[in-house]
Design a protein around this motif. Structure first.
Motif, PDB file in Angstrom:
ATOM      1  N   PHE A 121       0.833  -1.206   0.000  1.00 16.38           N
ATOM      2  CA  PHE A 121       0.000   0.000   0.000  1.00 16.38           C
ATOM      3  C   PHE A 121       0.868   1.257   0.000  1.00 16.38           C
ATOM      4  O   PHE A 121       0.614   2.210  -0.732  1.00 16.38           O
ATOM      5  N   MET A 122       1.914   1.301   0.821  1.00 20.79           N
ATOM      6  CA  MET A 122       2.794   2.470   0.904  1.00 20.79           C
ATOM      7  C   MET A 122       3.578   2.665  -0.391  1.00 20.79           C
ATOM      8  O   MET A 122       3.790   3.799  -0.808  1.00 20.79           O
ATOM      9  N   PHE A 123       4.017   1.569  -1.022  1.00 22.31           N
ATOM     10  CA  PHE A 123       4.741   1.696  -2.282  1.00 22.31           C
ATOM     11  C   PHE A 123       3.846   2.193  -3.399  1.00 22.31           C
ATOM     12  O   PHE A 123       4.315   2.663  -4.420  1.00 22.31           O
ATOM     13  N   THR A 124       2.553   2.115  -3.221  1.00 16.33           N
ATOM     14  CA  THR A 124       1.604   2.670  -4.183  1.00 16.33           C
ATOM     15  C   THR A 124       1.240   4.103  -3.820  1.00 16.33           C
ATOM     16  O   THR A 124       1.195   4.980  -4.678  1.00 16.33           O
ATOM     17  N   LEU A 125       1.015   4.374  -2.544  1.00 13.76           N
ATOM     18  CA  LEU A 125       0.551   5.682  -2.089  1.00 13.76           C
ATOM     19  C   LEU A 125       1.629   6.766  -2.187  1.00 13.76           C
ATOM     20  O   LEU A 125       1.356   7.871  -2.667  1.00 13.76           O
ATOM     21  N   VAL A 126       2.837   6.479  -1.766  1.00 11.10           N
ATOM     22  CA  VAL A 126       3.908   7.494  -1.745  1.00 11.10           C
ATOM     23  C   VAL A 126       4.217   8.028  -3.142  1.00 11.10           C
ATOM     24  O   VAL A 126       4.258   9.247  -3.337  1.00 11.10           O
ATOM     25  N   PRO A 127       4.411   7.189  -4.157  1.00 17.29           N
ATOM     26  CA  PRO A 127       4.653   7.750  -5.500  1.00 17.29           C
ATOM     27  C   PRO A 127       3.475   8.570  -6.026  1.00 17.29           C
ATOM     28  O   PRO A 127       3.674   9.578  -6.713  1.00 17.29           O
ATOM     29  N   VAL A 128       2.259   8.168  -5.700  1.00 21.21           N
ATOM     30  CA  VAL A 128       1.093   8.938  -6.136  1.00 21.21           C
ATOM     31  C   VAL A 128       1.103  10.319  -5.486  1.00 21.21           C
ATOM     32  O   VAL A 128       0.868  11.337  -6.154  1.00 21.21           O
ATOM     33  N   ILE A 137       1.428  13.976  -7.318  1.00 22.53           N
ATOM     34  CA  ILE A 137       0.452  15.057  -7.153  1.00 22.53           C
ATOM     35  C   ILE A 137       1.149  16.365  -6.784  1.00 22.53           C
ATOM     36  O   ILE A 137       0.848  17.421  -7.344  1.00 22.53           O
ATOM     37  N   VAL A 138       2.088  16.307  -5.854  1.00 23.82           N
ATOM     38  CA  VAL A 138       2.832  17.514  -5.459  1.00 23.82           C
ATOM     39  C   VAL A 138       3.613  18.063  -6.652  1.00 23.82           C
ATOM     40  O   VAL A 138       3.637  19.274  -6.888  1.00 23.82           O
ATOM     41  N   PHE A 139       4.248  17.202  -7.404  1.00 23.96           N
ATOM     42  CA  PHE A 139       5.012  17.612  -8.578  1.00 23.96           C
ATOM     43  C   PHE A 139       4.112  18.313  -9.597  1.00 23.96           C
ATOM     44  O   PHE A 139       4.469  19.360 -10.135  1.00 23.96           O
ATOM     45  N   VAL A 140       2.927  17.764  -9.851  1.00 25.01           N
ATOM     46  CA  VAL A 140       1.983  18.366 -10.802  1.00 25.01           C
ATOM     47  C   VAL A 140       1.526  19.739 -10.307  1.00 25.01           C
ATOM     48  O   VAL A 140       1.437  20.691 -11.090  1.00 25.01           O
ATOM     49  N   ILE A 141       1.247  19.869  -9.014  1.00 23.40           N
ATOM     50  CA  ILE A 141       0.829  21.163  -8.455  1.00 23.40           C
ATOM     51  C   ILE A 141       1.925  22.206  -8.640  1.00 23.40           C
ATOM     52  O   ILE A 141       1.653  23.351  -9.020  1.00 23.40           O
ATOM     53  N   ILE A 142       3.176  21.842  -8.389  1.00 20.88           N
ATOM     54  CA  ILE A 142       4.295  22.783  -8.559  1.00 20.88           C
ATOM     55  C   ILE A 142       4.431  23.187 -10.024  1.00 20.88           C
ATOM     56  O   ILE A 142       4.602  24.367 -10.334  1.00 20.88           O
ATOM     57  N   ILE A 143       4.350  22.251 -10.932  1.00 17.30           N
ATOM     58  CA  ILE A 143       4.470  22.549 -12.366  1.00 17.30           C
ATOM     59  C   ILE A 143       3.349  23.474 -12.817  1.00 17.30           C
ATOM     60  O   ILE A 143       3.572  24.457 -13.531  1.00 17.30           O
ATOM     61  N   ILE A 144       2.111  23.205 -12.389  1.00 16.47           N
ATOM     62  CA  ILE A 144       0.978  24.059 -12.759  1.00 16.47           C
ATOM     63  C   ILE A 144       1.164  25.466 -12.212  1.00 16.47           C
ATOM     64  O   ILE A 144       0.886  26.450 -12.899  1.00 16.47           O
ATOM     65  N   SER A 145       1.660  25.574 -10.989  1.00 15.61           N
ATOM     66  CA  SER A 145       1.918  26.895 -10.397  1.00 15.61           C
ATOM     67  C   SER A 145       2.974  27.660 -11.188  1.00 15.61           C
ATOM     68  O   SER A 145       2.823  28.860 -11.448  1.00 15.61           O
TER      69      SER A 145
END
Length: 143
Positions: free
Chosen positions: A18-25, A29-37
């Protein structure tokens, strides 16, 4: 033993899956938010930079500053800590028709003008880029 839930497992390694799936997601999401900003900031800058300069007679009705602070921790033990801040200066103009608008000061005019000053303001998009004070302020066109 199959519990009827497909490949769902409840063994000792299930939490790690579960953690190996959740952490990359979450990182994605954080990376996409920074790029959009960053893209939004670039688009706003390009819009203002490509806007025509217009000059209007106006009065300065207020000035304000907005301080943005950021804090960073470096290393695993959080012993290295750094902060930085940036101050944005805004000038609000009132025009002959009574309309007021706030502009970002990009030419360091903030310390050179005072509330109540009247004169010709050059604006470009959301920026104020010049202000030429009227030396005959006794002949005000404002109320």
């Amino acid at each position: 033993m199959d519990s009827g839930f497909g490949s769902f497992s409840s063994g000792p390694g299930a939490g790690f899956d579960f953690m190996f799936t959740l952490v990359p997601v979450l990182i994605g999401i954080v990376f996409v938010i920074i790029i959009i900003s960053l893209i939004g900031s670039g688009v706003r800058y390009a819009k203002n930079a490509s806007s025509p300069k217009n000059t209007h007679y106006a009065r300065i009705v207020s000035k304000r500053m907005d301080v943005k602070n950021t804090s960073h921790s470096h290393g695993n033990d959080n012993m290295m800590h750094s902060t930085s801040s940036r101050t944005y200066y805004y000038i609000t103009l009132e025009f002959d028709n009574g309309h007021r608008q706030e502009y970002l000061d990009v030419k360091n005019l903030y310390g050179l003008v005072a509330e109540g000053d009247e004169g010709y303001a050059a604006v470009q998009g959301d920026w104020i880029v010049a202000f030429e004070r009227n030396v005959n302020q006794g002949q005000s066109s404002f109320r």
